[in-house]
Design an enzyme around this catalytic site. Structure first.
Site, short mmCIF file in Angstrom:
data_model
loop_
_atom_site.label_atom_id
_atom_site.label_comp_id
_atom_site.label_asym_id
_atom_site.label_seq_id
_atom_site.Cartn_x
_atom_site.Cartn_y
_atom_site.Cartn_z
N ASP A 1 6.99 2.44 6.81
CA ASP A 1 5.75 2.37 6.06
C ASP A 1 5.81 3.19 4.77
O ASP A 1 4.88 3.92 4.45
CB ASP A 1 4.56 2.82 6.93
CG ASP A 1 3.23 2.38 6.34
OD1 ASP A 1 3.24 1.49 5.46
OD2 ASP A 1 2.19 2.92 6.75
N HIS B 1 2.23 -0.32 3.47
CA HIS B 1 1.04 -1.14 3.73
C HIS B 1 0.03 -1.11 2.59
O HIS B 1 -0.92 -1.88 2.58
CB HIS B 1 0.43 -0.82 5.10
CG HIS B 1 -0.38 0.44 5.18
ND1 HIS B 1 0.09 1.59 5.76
CD2 HIS B 1 -1.62 0.72 4.76
CE1 HIS B 1 -0.84 2.52 5.69
NE2 HIS B 1 -1.89 2.02 5.09
N SER C 1 -4.32 6.34 2.39
CA SER C 1 -2.99 5.84 2.71
C SER C 1 -2.06 5.91 1.51
O SER C 1 -2.40 5.43 0.44
CB SER C 1 -3.07 4.39 3.16
OG SER C 1 -3.54 4.35 4.47
#
Lengths: 594, 365
Positions: free
Chosen positions: A116, A85, A198
């Protein structure tokens, strides 16, 4: 005057008291305010580890300069892990900052939209500082961890932000939320994770890479840390690593069956697809799952956790019970998604309209750098001139360039078998099987014939011919032999599709081997290569989807006419051995045979 | 020479430190495991309008008593407790002290022989700076036999929790541990705060937000406040504390008692509006209301709980007619009561109409 004296006197008295106290403090044994040396040593170690690890941490920016995330270098030549992402909106080329303050170009390599995870490659150096991969199964709840990255994109000098916390839970399952993204078997931490973290690394206290931070329970406090962050375990990523290096859009697996928890706590099959391999091997509704991939199954989440860490096409052992009978099977798992569900290029996934509805019980939403759905696609920045050859577009691939490189690497071992490009005439192999039956196999352009145990089998090969299951129950041995000949003589020219898949343990249990895929019509073959010498160890040929493969394994080596042939060809299908063909003579004919 | 001695002694020191840190790591893991085994997941009512249907509890008797947070989750007959080993057990509310946010559950399976907290020997007190661990079923991350989540932090203060209506609402107003970790998450209430040696400090409270500043406080109710009531509830001797006068400190023009209606004790988040008693000779008695009638509508508006009923009654105009709809058995009966004339002035804080009664499980049929 008097008052002044009195004041002075008071003042001097006060000074005297101060003096006495000071002397007393200096002379008397000092009360122990010294810091425990263990604390100082722990602090020193933390500082040392953090400053060492910081060098491998990457700040990722999309080429448009908008948005970004974190990553971590895992090899000196620049391979780095991050979240899918993070790369999703960033385009094929990105800018990456390291703690040396420099900005590097990077290119997308492979993506795993379900897990992911994305693999990127930083460019321009062969001596990048890198993190060491750890074994995330050794983590214990309560262990200290470091999370590093670029939360809120704070670091303009690319010095990562370091947070420190403990492992709160292990083997957690996080439901997909709106997208196909699913966190299985992940590590829950109270180490502070915020948007921008992230894709960044989760390190053990000793400095080993244990996971990739990607998600948080941001329930109602806005998008900031609320004490529960989640990292994808590095052990899961290891299973996908070569798949990611292949430049593909990789998929996860499904058993083709769903499970539920029975009243007594047992995990049982409550639905199964007729066309799944599990069904063909005999798994039925109501069967109790005992273990899967060597891990015991005690809850539905646990089952999903085990399943979720494996790539599509993995071969895993399933142990189940029906009544009092315990059964075991080795299964190749189907793809979790249709190809159309995984987007081929790193562009935004279709997002749920508006805000995702809170699920009953307020399940955590995906964290990380998720941008508002209304955001326009970033302007596609031009790739750097110097590196634009490092990206090749192809359907189903994140970057086909890297697949080409891996193909070259894997197939380089084949040349040692000799030059088969001229071996386009009929091949005649003869000898005895392990059971002592004589056989003769002829593989030619027009067809494949086998005489064995007083019977003759034939597979026609003109354009309209269907691949047959000949001999019956072999999974199509004759057609598989045709595939073998095409592979050796023509390589990629013999097939419609031809690519490097990644690596997997041979037959689910053996050593890790490189896997190439070939497709011709409906027939799909998986070619297995020894990772050290590049030897062709065998292949599985599947006539069409949802049928048992013909499994061919080569061993030994005989030299015939300057070419190397296997001494033994072991054939099995659907878990049942068919025969082991010993090769005694090989004859190559020129011109059309038969 | 000196250098070598120094190096050697330094190595020795390092070895000692390394050894001690390994020992520490082992002890913290066994501490965590021990506490997790005594922590349970509670599943009950909720699941709508962002109200979570789960919370946490801790085992306080080997026979299967679980202390937990007093919340809407318990407002159901279908209360399930999932033990740390994944066993699912039905539970019922044995008793509660809403002012302490405390409820005690009784597990329906009696032969569990669970690992339980000893509320005398295994508790501790702590001041600011004490390093602590928080254990809870927050966000319902753990399911089945998965262990509850553990967080680390430091006690920032042990201080009275001053709450303010409209800004900082909390039903608990006593002394609390304030911690720097984000312990008070959805479903975390009823979890435990312990020292790093595994001594029980307190029960993690509800989510507490300041509506004005949108900041959150993470707190735990000290076990010293809870252990007496827990023990008394288990023994069946507990008497609920006097209701906080503030609870009903609203302008109430009429009270149920003025019509001769005595409702059942309001012990739940949404206690159904059952009539407990009807005062002889009152308007309610004349209208034919009876004990066990369930009041469903007041002037056409649905009544969901005793509290809502009291609030609605407080707002009706003086004079005129009060229209109620009650359910008696299978029938719905419309009832009309005359509303007396009353000057428009704020009433005195309403005293609980109930004589003190032992808190009970509160039937929620």
């Amino acid at each position: 005057m008097r008052r002044f004296e009195r004041d002075w006197l008071l003042c001097s008295r006060a000074w005297l008291v101060v003096l006495v106290v000071a002397v007393a403090l200096a002379v008397l044994p000092r009360p122990s305010f010294a810091v425990d040396p263990a604390v100082l040593a722990a602090e020193a170690k933390r500082i040392e580890v953090a400053s060492r690890l910081a060098k491998s941490v990457v700040a990722i920016f999309s080429r448009g300069g908008r948005g970004g995330g974190s990553g971590v270098l895992i090899s000196p030549d620049g391979y780095a892990l991050t979240n899918f992402h993070v790369t999703r909106g960033a385009g094929t080329f990105m800018k990456c900052g390291l703690s040396d303050g420099k900005l590097y170009d990077a290119v997308i390599v492979g993506i795993d939209p379900t897990g992911d995870v994305a693999l990127i490659k930083l460019l321009g150096r062969n001596d990048f500082p890198r993190a060491t991969l750890g074994d995330s199964d050794t983590l214990k709840v309560g262990d200290w961890t470091f999370a590093m990255g670029n939360p809120f994109l704070l670091a303009t000098d690319f010095q990562p932000t370091v947070t420190y916390g403990i492992v709160s839970g292990l083997h957690r399952y996080q439901y997909p939320a709106g997208t196909i993204l699913e966190y299985t078997d992940c590590i829950q931490i109270d180490t502070s994770i915020n948007p921008g973290n992230s894709g960044g690394p989760l390190f053990s206290a000793g400095g080993q890479l244990m996971g990739i931070n990607g998600r948080g329970s941001f329930d109602k406090r806005g998008r900031v840390n609320s004490g529960a962050g989640y990292a994808i375990s590095i052990n899961q990523i290891k299973l996908f690593m070569d798949h990611l290096r292949s430049g593909r859009v990789v998929d996860h697996a499904t058993l083709g069956a769903t499970v539920t928890t029975r009243e007594d706590g047992a995990v049982v099959v409550d639905g199964i697809l007729d066309e799944s391999e599990a069904y063909r091997r005999g798994l039925r509704e109501g069967d109790e799952i005992i273990s899967f991939a060597g891990r015991s199954v005690r809850s539905v989440n646990q089952f999903k956790n085990i399943l979720g860490i494996y790539p599509k096409g993995s071969k895993l052992r399933l142990v189940f019970r029906r009544g009092q009978v315990r059964k075991e099977m080795l299964l190749r798992l189907r793809a979790l998604h249709r190809a159309s569900e995984l987007s081929g290029s790193p562009k935004p996934m279709p997002k749920p309209k508006g805000k995702p509805k809170p699920k009953p019980g307020g399940k955590p939403k995906p964290g990380g750098k998720k941008r508002p759905a209304a955001r326009k696609r970033p302007p596609v920045a031009k790739p750097p001139e110097k590196y634009k050859h490092l990206y090749v577009k192809k359907q189903g691939f994140a970057n086909y360039y890297f697949n080409q490189q891996e193909q070259k690497r894997v197939l380089s071992g084949l040349s040692r078998l000799g030059d088969f490009s001229g071996a386009r005439g009929a091949w005649v192999l003869a000898g005895k099987t392990a059971a002592g039956d004589a056989y003769q196999l002829t593989v030619a352009d027009v067809g494949v014939g086998l005489s064995w145990k007083q019977k003759a089998y034939y597979q026609e090969l003109d354009k309209a011919a269907e691949p047959l299951d000949e001999p019956k129950g072999s999974g199509g041995l004759l057609y598989a032999m045709h595939m073998w000949r095409s592979f050796l003589a023509k390589r990629e020219k013999g097939f419609g599709e031809f690519f490097y898949l990644g690596s997997e343990p041979l037959d689910g249990v053996g050593a890790r081997v490189d896997v190439m895929i070939s497709e011709l019509g409906n027939v799909r073959c998986r070619w297995y290569f020894d990772r050290k010498q590049g030897r062709l160890l065998g292949f599985d040929s599947q006539r069409e989807e949802e049928t048992d493969e013909c499994e061919i394994r080569f061993s030994g080596d005989i030299d015939s006419g300057g070419r190397h042939w296997p001494r033994t060809i072991r054939v099995s299908s659907g878990g049942q051995p068919l025969a082991s063909f010993g090769v005694e003579t090989v004859t190559l004919k020129t011109g059309a045979a038969q | 020479m000196t250098c070598r001695i120094l190096t050697r002694s330094f190595c020795l020191l390092l070895t000692c430190l390394w050894g001690s840190s390994i020992a520490q790591a082992q002890s913290i893991q066994s501490t965590i495991e021990r506490v997790q085994q005594r922590t349970v997941k509670v599943f009950g009512a909720g699941g709508i309008r962002r109200l979570h249907a789960y919370s946490t509890g801790f085992v306080v008797s080997r026979q299967g008593h679980v202390a937990t947070i007093w919340s809407h989750v318990l407002d159901t007959e279908e209360l399930t407790v999932v033990l740390s080993d994944g066993r699912r057990v039905r539970a019922k509310v044995l008793g509660a002290e809403p002012q302490l946010d405390l409820a005690v559950l009784e597990l329906q399976d009696k032969d569990l022989d669970l690992p339980a907290w000893d509320l005398e020997a295994e508790v501790a007190d702590a001041g600011p700076g004490t390093r602590v661990l928080g254990f809870s079923n927050m966000f319902r991350v753990a399911t089945g036999d998965e262990m509850v989540s553990v967080l680390h932090g430091v006690v920032a203060a042990k201080a009275p929790l001053v709450t303010r209506r409209g800004a900082f609402e909390s039903s608990y107003e006593g002394t609390a541990f304030i911690v720097d970790a984000v312990t008070n998450n959805p479903g975390a209430g009823g979890g435990v705060l312990t020292t790093r040696a595994g001594r029980l400090l307190g029960m993690i409270g509800k989510e507490l937000r300041n509506a004005e500043s949108n900041t959150w406080v993470n707190y735990a109710v000290p076990i010293s406040e809870l252990k007496q009531p827990i023990r008394q509830i288990i023994a069946g001797k507990y008497r609920a504390r006097q209701r906080d006068p503030d609870e009903t400190n609203v302008v109430a023009r009429f009270r149920p008692l003025e019509f001769g209606i005595v409702l059942v004790p309001d012990v739940l988040f949404r206690t159904p509006t059952f009539i407990d008693r009807v005062q002889p000779g009152s308007a309610a008695a004349r209208a034919g209301l009876q004990p066990d009638d369930l009041i469903l509508f007041i002037n056409g508006d649905l009544v969901q709980s005793c509290r809502v009923f009291k609030q609605s009654l407080g707002r009706i105009d003086s004079g005129g007619v009060l229209k109620l709809t009650v359910r008696r058995g299978d029938k719905l009966l419309p009832v009309e009561l005359p509303v007396p004339d009353k000057p428009d002035k704020p009433d005195k804080p309403e005293k609980s109409e109930q004589p003190e009664k032992p808190a009970t499980a509160g039937d929620t049929k």
